[in-house]
Enzyme design. Structure first.
Site, mmCIF file in Angstrom:
data_model
loop_
_atom_site.group_PDB
_atom_site.id
_atom_site.type_symbol
_atom_site.label_atom_id
_atom_site.label_comp_id
_atom_site.label_asym_id
_atom_site.label_seq_id
_atom_site.Cartn_x
_atom_site.Cartn_y
_atom_site.Cartn_z
ATOM 1 N N TYR A 7 49.758 47.322 35.749
ATOM 2 C CA TYR A 7 48.925 46.242 35.221
ATOM 3 C C TYR A 7 47.512 46.757 34.924
ATOM 4 O O TYR A 7 47.003 46.634 33.799
ATOM 5 C CB TYR A 7 48.909 45.125 36.264
ATOM 6 C CG TYR A 7 48.057 43.942 35.947
ATOM 7 C CD1 TYR A 7 48.407 43.064 34.924
ATOM 8 C CD2 TYR A 7 46.915 43.665 36.687
ATOM 9 C CE1 TYR A 7 47.634 41.952 34.649
ATOM 10 C CE2 TYR A 7 46.141 42.559 36.416
ATOM 11 C CZ TYR A 7 46.486 41.708 35.401
ATOM 12 O OH TYR A 7 45.715 40.618 35.135
ATOM 13 N N LYS A 11 46.052 47.777 31.070
ATOM 14 C CA LYS A 11 44.879 47.183 30.415
ATOM 15 C C LYS A 11 43.903 48.258 29.957
ATOM 16 O O LYS A 11 43.356 48.188 28.854
ATOM 17 C CB LYS A 11 44.171 46.241 31.384
ATOM 18 C CG LYS A 11 44.879 44.928 31.541
ATOM 19 C CD LYS A 11 44.003 43.981 32.339
ATOM 20 C CE LYS A 11 44.647 42.626 32.460
ATOM 21 N NZ LYS A 11 43.814 41.674 33.171
ATOM 22 N N TYR A 21 41.040 53.312 17.809
ATOM 23 C CA TYR A 21 41.269 52.797 16.450
ATOM 24 C C TYR A 21 39.946 52.394 15.814
ATOM 25 O O TYR A 21 39.725 52.565 14.623
ATOM 26 C CB TYR A 21 42.238 51.606 16.477
ATOM 27 C CG TYR A 21 43.670 52.059 16.306
ATOM 28 C CD1 TYR A 21 44.263 52.058 15.041
ATOM 29 C CD2 TYR A 21 44.403 52.529 17.393
ATOM 30 C CE1 TYR A 21 45.566 52.502 14.872
ATOM 31 C CE2 TYR A 21 45.706 52.972 17.225
ATOM 32 C CZ TYR A 21 46.282 52.957 15.971
ATOM 33 O OH TYR A 21 47.551 53.403 15.801
ATOM 34 N N THR A 37 41.536 32.192 34.893
ATOM 35 C CA THR A 37 41.283 31.026 34.044
ATOM 36 C C THR A 37 42.331 29.955 34.342
ATOM 37 O O THR A 37 43.471 30.279 34.672
ATOM 38 C CB THR A 37 41.350 31.449 32.558
ATOM 39 O OG1 THR A 37 40.403 32.506 32.356
ATOM 40 C CG2 THR A 37 41.020 30.309 31.626
ATOM 41 N N ARG A 48 50.736 31.126 39.694
ATOM 42 C CA ARG A 48 49.321 31.379 39.971
ATOM 43 C C ARG A 48 48.823 30.361 40.986
ATOM 44 O O ARG A 48 49.405 29.309 41.189
ATOM 45 C CB ARG A 48 48.464 31.270 38.704
ATOM 46 C CG ARG A 48 49.011 31.976 37.494
ATOM 47 C CD ARG A 48 49.400 33.400 37.769
ATOM 48 N NE ARG A 48 48.292 34.247 38.150
ATOM 49 C CZ ARG A 48 47.538 34.923 37.300
ATOM 50 N NH1 ARG A 48 47.733 34.828 36.011
ATOM 51 N NH2 ARG A 48 46.579 35.697 37.750
HETATM 52 N N1 UDP Z 1 47.814 32.890 46.113
HETATM 53 C C1 UDP Z 1 48.097 32.126 47.238
HETATM 54 N N2 UDP Z 1 49.103 31.211 47.152
HETATM 55 C C2 UDP Z 1 49.818 31.003 46.023
HETATM 56 C C3 UDP Z 1 49.516 31.776 44.864
HETATM 57 C C4 UDP Z 1 48.499 32.712 44.956
HETATM 58 O O1 UDP Z 1 47.467 32.270 48.305
HETATM 59 O O2 UDP Z 1 50.719 30.133 46.045
HETATM 60 C C5 UDP Z 1 46.704 33.853 46.208
HETATM 61 C C6 UDP Z 1 47.033 35.243 45.712
HETATM 62 O O3 UDP Z 1 47.575 36.028 46.754
HETATM 63 C C7 UDP Z 1 45.654 35.728 45.278
HETATM 64 C C8 UDP Z 1 44.961 34.461 44.795
HETATM 65 O O4 UDP Z 1 45.657 33.383 45.382
HETATM 66 O O5 UDP Z 1 44.940 36.234 46.379
HETATM 67 C C9 UDP Z 1 44.937 34.321 43.287
HETATM 68 O O6 UDP Z 1 46.240 34.531 42.806
HETATM 69 P P1 UDP Z 1 46.610 34.412 41.275
HETATM 70 O O7 UDP Z 1 47.994 34.962 41.112
HETATM 71 O O8 UDP Z 1 46.357 33.034 40.794
HETATM 72 O O9 UDP Z 1 45.544 35.341 40.539
HETATM 73 P P2 UDP Z 1 45.174 36.909 40.709
HETATM 74 O O10 UDP Z 1 45.723 37.436 41.998
HETATM 75 O O11 UDP Z 1 45.737 37.577 39.500
HETATM 76 O O12 UDP Z 1 43.687 36.921 40.716
#
Ligand code: UDP
Length: 272
Positions: A7, A11, A21, A37, A48
Site C-alpha cells: 500500500y 502510492k 511523466y 475522509t 473503515r
Molecule cells: N478501527 C477500529 N475498529 C473498526 C475499524 C477500524 O478500531 O471497526 C481502527 C483501525 O484499527 C485504525 C483506525 O480505526 O486504527 C482507522 O481505521 P480505518 O481503516 O478507518 O483507516 P486507516 O487505518 O486507513 O487510517
C-alpha cells in the site's frame, strides 16, 4: 517489508511515475495525499472506522475497537476534501504538489467511539479486538502547504460532518429494498441495469433463471422478487451474456455496493 508495504510503496511508486511523466513528457499533473475522509454515500460495509462505528451504534451492536483505542486519526468531511481537490486541479500557479489534504483535528479511536455512541444515543458497548499489524499509531495531516498554496482549510467541523453521516446511514439502514432501488439508486444514478450481488441465489433456487434486471434480495432465506428479467431486443439473456456486455461497455451499471448481506426482510442487502 511489512504487510502494508504494498500500500505505502504502491502510492510512492504512483507518485514517482507521475513526476517522471511530468518531467519527461510535460504531462499536466497534480499529486495529492488524501488523509482519512468520510461522509454520506460511504459504503456501509467498507470496514473503515467511521462506517463501522456508526452502523454498529445505530444497530446497538458492539463497537469494535482494534487495539486499545489510543491510536489517533483525523477525519476530513468529504465536501472539504473535494473542495481541496478542485482547488488543486484549478490552481493557476500550476502547483503540482505533493500536498496533504485532510482535517488536522485529531481524535483517539476510543474517544471517537464514545462520540459516536453519544451522538446516536446508542446502547452499544465498546469491545476491544486485536490490532491489525502495522496499524499506524497516529495520523494527522500537516496542511500548512495546502493553506499557503491553495488557500484551503477544511470548514466542516466534526459535529456537523458526523451528524450528516449518521443521518445518511440511518436513512440507508431503514429504507426498504424497493424504495432504495426506485427512489434512491435509480433517481440518483439513473443506471440502465442493477444487478444484485447474489447470483448464486438465482442460479441455485431456480435453475436456468437468468439474472435479473432490477432484482432485490429480500431476506435471509434468499427469497427474491424480480421485477423484470433482463431482455435485450426482446430476448431474455443469461447472466454470462450480461457480464460480457458490461465488460464491453454495452450496458452501463451503477457499481454501488451497499453491503450488509442477509439482513431482515425488506432491507437492502446489497446491490453490486
Ligand atoms: N478501527 C477500529 N475498529 C473498526 C475499524 C477500524 O478500531 O471497526 C481502527 C483501525 O484499527 C485504525 C483506525 O480505526 O486504527 C482507522 O481505521 P480505518 O481503516 O478507518 O483507516 P486507516 O487505518 O486507513 O487510517
Amino acid at each position: 517489508i511489512g504487510i502494508r508495504s504494498c500500500y505505502d510503496e504502491g502510492k510512492r511508486c504512483a507518485e514517482t511515475l507521475m513526476m517522471d511523466y511530468h518531467r519527461q513528457f510535460n504531462v499536466d499533473i497534480r499529486i495529492v495525499r488524501i488523509f482519512n475522509t468520510y461522509g454520506p454515500n460511504m459504503a456501509l460495509n467498507d470496514g473503515r472506522v467511521v462506517s463501522n462505528f456508526i452502523v454498529q451504534a445505530l444497530e446497538n451492536k458492539d463497537i469494535t475497537i482494534y487495539g486499545d483505542g489510543t491510536q489517533t486519526r483525523s477525519f476530513c468531511y468529504v465536501s472539504d476534501l473535494i473542495d481541496g481537490l478542485i482547488k488543486m486541479m484549478e490552481n493557476p500557479q500550476h502547483f503540482i504538489g505533493p500536498v496533504n489534504l485532510g482535517n488536522p483535528q485529531e481524535t483517539s479511536i476510543l474517544d471517537f467511539a464514545k462520540y459516536i455512541i453519544s451522538l446516536t444515543n446508542s446502547s452499544s458497548k465498546i469491545i476491544f479486538k486485536e490490532l491489525p499489524s502495522d496499524d499506524p499509531v497516529q495520523r494527522k495531516p500537516n496542511i500548512e502547504l495546502a493553506k499557503k498554496e491553495l488557500n484551503w482549510t477544511p470548514k466542516i467541523n466534526a459535529e456537523e460532518g458526523i451528524k450528516n453521516t449518521i443521518n445518511y446511514f440511518e436513512k440507508v439502514l431503514n429504507i426498504s429494498a424497493e424504495d432504495y432501488i426506485d427512489k434512491f439508486l435509480i433517481a440518483k444514478f439513473n443506471p440502465k441495469a442493477i444487478l444484485t450481488g447474489f447470483n448464486h441465489t438465482f442460479g441455485k433456487e431456480k435453475k436456468g433463471t437468468p439474472e435479473l434486471i432490477k432484482a432485490y434480495s429480500l431476506n435471509k432465506k434468499f427469497e427474491y422478487h424480480c421485477i423484470e428479467p433482463i431482455k435485450i431486443d426482446g430476448e431474455i439473456v443469461s447472466s454470462t451474456k450480461i457480464r460480457e456486455l458490461i465488460r464491453k461497455g454495452d450496458i452501463e451499471t451503477a457499481n454501488i455496493y451497499l453491503g450488509r448481506s442477509y439482513t431482515i426482510k425488506s432491507k437492502v442487502i446489497g446491490v453490486d
